[in-house]
Design a protein around this motif. Structure first.
Motif, mmCIF file in Angstrom:
data_model
loop_
_atom_site.group_PDB
_atom_site.id
_atom_site.type_symbol
_atom_site.label_atom_id
_atom_site.label_comp_id
_atom_site.label_asym_id
_atom_site.label_seq_id
_atom_site.Cartn_x
_atom_site.Cartn_y
_atom_site.Cartn_z
ATOM 1 N N TYR A 66 60.981 4.217 29.053
ATOM 2 C CA TYR A 66 60.642 2.826 29.385
ATOM 3 C C TYR A 66 60.564 2.648 30.900
ATOM 4 O O TYR A 66 59.636 2.028 31.424
ATOM 5 C CB TYR A 66 61.710 1.903 28.783
ATOM 6 C CG TYR A 66 61.376 0.425 28.779
ATOM 7 C CD1 TYR A 66 60.769 -0.158 27.668
ATOM 8 C CD2 TYR A 66 61.701 -0.389 29.857
ATOM 9 C CE1 TYR A 66 60.480 -1.517 27.632
ATOM 10 C CE2 TYR A 66 61.417 -1.754 29.839
ATOM 11 C CZ TYR A 66 60.807 -2.308 28.718
ATOM 12 O OH TYR A 66 60.522 -3.648 28.707
ATOM 13 N N ARG A 70 56.989 2.849 33.650
ATOM 14 C CA ARG A 70 56.691 1.660 34.450
ATOM 15 C C ARG A 70 56.450 0.403 33.623
ATOM 16 O O ARG A 70 55.633 -0.440 33.977
ATOM 17 C CB ARG A 70 55.490 1.920 35.381
ATOM 18 C CG ARG A 70 55.595 3.177 36.202
ATOM 19 C CD ARG A 70 54.512 3.301 37.258
ATOM 20 N NE ARG A 70 53.218 2.862 36.837
ATOM 21 C CZ ARG A 70 52.352 3.591 36.121
ATOM 22 N NH1 ARG A 70 52.672 4.817 35.726
ATOM 23 N NH2 ARG A 70 51.167 3.099 35.806
ATOM 24 N N ILE A 71 57.178 0.257 32.530
ATOM 25 C CA ILE A 71 57.120 -0.998 31.783
ATOM 26 C C ILE A 71 58.058 -2.012 32.433
ATOM 27 O O ILE A 71 57.718 -3.173 32.621
ATOM 28 C CB ILE A 71 57.495 -0.767 30.300
ATOM 29 C CG1 ILE A 71 56.489 0.192 29.657
ATOM 30 C CG2 ILE A 71 57.533 -2.087 29.541
ATOM 31 C CD1 ILE A 71 56.894 0.674 28.286
ATOM 32 N N ARG A 78 60.640 -6.631 31.754
ATOM 33 C CA ARG A 78 59.309 -6.162 32.115
ATOM 34 C C ARG A 78 59.035 -6.555 33.564
ATOM 35 O O ARG A 78 59.563 -7.545 34.066
ATOM 36 C CB ARG A 78 58.247 -6.792 31.211
ATOM 37 C CG ARG A 78 58.408 -6.447 29.730
ATOM 38 C CD ARG A 78 57.364 -7.161 28.890
ATOM 39 N NE ARG A 78 57.381 -8.595 29.142
ATOM 40 C CZ ARG A 78 56.306 -9.373 29.131
ATOM 41 N NH1 ARG A 78 55.117 -8.865 28.877
ATOM 42 N NH2 ARG A 78 56.415 -10.658 29.370
ATOM 43 N N TYR A 79 58.208 -5.767 34.229
ATOM 44 C CA TYR A 79 57.852 -6.103 35.603
ATOM 45 C C TYR A 79 57.029 -7.384 35.639
ATOM 46 O O TYR A 79 56.333 -7.732 34.677
ATOM 47 C CB TYR A 79 57.085 -4.956 36.255
ATOM 48 C CG TYR A 79 57.939 -3.741 36.535
ATOM 49 C CD1 TYR A 79 59.174 -3.860 37.169
ATOM 50 C CD2 TYR A 79 57.516 -2.476 36.154
ATOM 51 C CE1 TYR A 79 59.959 -2.752 37.419
ATOM 52 C CE2 TYR A 79 58.299 -1.352 36.407
ATOM 53 C CZ TYR A 79 59.522 -1.498 37.036
ATOM 54 O OH TYR A 79 60.292 -0.397 37.276
ATOM 55 N N SER A 82 53.496 -8.169 33.944
ATOM 56 C CA SER A 82 53.257 -7.057 33.021
ATOM 57 C C SER A 82 52.342 -7.454 31.868
ATOM 58 O O SER A 82 52.455 -8.547 31.317
ATOM 59 C CB SER A 82 54.587 -6.554 32.449
ATOM 60 O OG SER A 82 54.360 -5.595 31.428
ATOM 61 N N TYR A 185 52.045 -0.961 39.317
ATOM 62 C CA TYR A 185 53.440 -0.641 39.641
ATOM 63 C C TYR A 185 53.584 0.800 40.150
ATOM 64 O O TYR A 185 54.591 1.461 39.917
ATOM 65 C CB TYR A 185 54.362 -0.894 38.440
ATOM 66 C CG TYR A 185 54.073 -2.218 37.770
ATOM 67 C CD1 TYR A 185 54.303 -3.423 38.440
ATOM 68 C CD2 TYR A 185 53.521 -2.272 36.493
ATOM 69 C CE1 TYR A 185 54.002 -4.640 37.851
ATOM 70 C CE2 TYR A 185 53.212 -3.485 35.902
ATOM 71 C CZ TYR A 185 53.457 -4.668 36.579
ATOM 72 O OH TYR A 185 53.147 -5.871 35.987
ATOM 73 N N GLY A 189 55.640 -0.369 42.975
ATOM 74 C CA GLY A 189 56.811 -0.170 42.122
ATOM 75 C C GLY A 189 58.101 -0.123 42.931
ATOM 76 O O GLY A 189 58.066 0.028 44.157
ATOM 77 N N ASN A 233 49.436 -3.210 34.326
ATOM 78 C CA ASN A 233 49.429 -2.149 33.308
ATOM 79 C C ASN A 233 50.402 -1.027 33.598
ATOM 80 O O ASN A 233 50.572 -0.594 34.731
ATOM 81 C CB ASN A 233 48.027 -1.576 33.140
ATOM 82 C CG ASN A 233 47.091 -2.567 32.486
ATOM 83 O OD1 ASN A 233 46.227 -3.146 33.141
ATOM 84 N ND2 ASN A 233 47.275 -2.789 31.197
ATOM 85 N N SER A 234 50.987 -0.517 32.528
ATOM 86 C CA SER A 234 51.909 0.609 32.585
ATOM 87 C C SER A 234 51.160 1.894 32.220
ATOM 88 O O SER A 234 49.926 1.932 32.196
ATOM 89 C CB SER A 234 53.068 0.388 31.600
ATOM 90 O OG SER A 234 52.629 0.587 30.258
ATOM 91 N N HIS A 235 51.915 2.916 31.905
ATOM 92 C CA HIS A 235 51.381 4.201 31.470
ATOM 93 C C HIS A 235 50.655 4.076 30.130
ATOM 94 O O HIS A 235 49.866 4.932 29.766
ATOM 95 C CB HIS A 235 52.563 5.168 31.338
ATOM 96 C CG HIS A 235 52.209 6.597 31.124
ATOM 97 N ND1 HIS A 235 51.393 7.306 31.977
ATOM 98 C CD2 HIS A 235 52.598 7.491 30.162
ATOM 99 C CE1 HIS A 235 51.292 8.557 31.559
ATOM 100 N NE2 HIS A 235 51.990 8.694 30.451
ATOM 101 N N GLU A 240 48.230 -2.310 25.737
ATOM 102 C CA GLU A 240 48.722 -3.550 26.333
ATOM 103 C C GLU A 240 47.769 -4.719 26.096
ATOM 104 O O GLU A 240 46.701 -4.555 25.497
ATOM 105 C CB GLU A 240 49.027 -3.294 27.812
ATOM 106 C CG GLU A 240 50.153 -2.256 27.903
ATOM 107 C CD GLU A 240 50.609 -1.912 29.300
ATOM 108 O OE1 GLU A 240 51.827 -1.940 29.533
ATOM 109 O OE2 GLU A 240 49.755 -1.581 30.146
#
Length: 259
Positions: A66, A70-71, A78-79, A82, A185, A189, A233-235, A240
């Motif tokens: 998690y 980068r969530i 969450r960032y 997000s 991020y 980040g 967006n994350s990985h 998403e």
């Protein structure tokens, strides 16, 4: 597992359906020793995705993944901004899609499996594959037989081929167009989290690869999503809330670059 391409944590259609609607044939593959392709002769002892030697109790790295992907810093946080689906149910569904490695990662076995799959696709359809790779799957993608590959779409691959390496030369000689996508991020980040510097290094390596590949006559694009106005967006950008917007961006690249 391939479930992550079939659906999203909040129950929307996944990229597999999205690209079917765009007119593509879609073939989903789990790596050997992972997901629905889990049978193996020996257990894994890789990193945090491992089994306790004493109790044989499975110890998944949910929280580590998690944070690393980068969530957010700590689940369920969450960032800011997000695009990851919010809520306890979505988070639970996301973690349920994480499947254990039942055997250690074997590059040779994974490459051989993908070569067989893409040869089968070519035999069935008469077409080479647009090969979508993600994360660790990126390491496999750079090594497959280019005779069966029309293009590579790399969603945050775990690294790019080393410039001047045999991988690099093989892809270049085969004239494989490549696009690599990176989410948010990374530049913004948390500086005290190791994964921030890790993903900066991976993204910067991809940019260096693209510059060299293009200079040598190849075709590679690196898309840093925040630079094109797509943020949060994350990985796991393909799962998403704005996944369809990103899918359309990919589709536009395919139309412009794949003959």
């Amino acid at each position: 597992s391939r479930m992550g391409w079939m659906t999203t944590p909040d129950g929307r259609e996944g990229w597999s359906t999205s690209f079917l609607r765009k007119g593509h044939g879609v073939f989903l593959v789990d790596q050997p020793r992972r997901g629905e392709a889990g049978a193996t002769a020996s257990m894994t002892n890789d990193s945090i995705d491992t089994w306790s030697e004493d109790s044989k109790e499975y110890m998944p790295g949910d929280q580590a993944w998690y944070t690393h992907f980068r969530i957010g810093r700590v689940a369920p946080e969450r960032y800011e901004g997000s695009q990851f689906p919010e809520g306890e149910e979505a988070q639970d569904q996301f973690f349920r899609q994480m499947t254990p490695n039942t055997g250690s990662f074997d590059m040779e076995a994974n490459v051989a499996a993908m070569d067989e799959v893409m040869q089968d696709v070519k035999d069935m359809t008469g077409k080479k594959s647009i090969y979508v790779i993600h994360s660790q799957g990126g390491r496999v993608g750079w090594n497959v037989n280019p005779e069966n590959v029309a293009a590579i779409v790399a969603i945050e691959p775990g690294g790019a081929p080393e410039i001047g390496s045999e991988q690099y030369k093989t892809l270049l000689a085969a004239n494989i167009p490549i696009v690599m996508y990176f989410g948010d991020y990374i530049d913004n980040g948390p500086e005290d989290i190791q994964s921030t510097s890790f993903w900066k290094s991976v993204r910067d390596g991809a940019v260096a690869f693209a510059e060299s590949y293009n200079k040598d006559g190849g075709n590679c694009t690196v898309v840093n999503l925040p630079d094109v106005g797509i943020t949060g967006n994350s990985h796991f950008m393909f799962q998403e809330k704005n996944s369809e917007e990103i899918a359309q961006h990919v589709e536009n690249w395919i139309k412009e670059n794949v003959k």
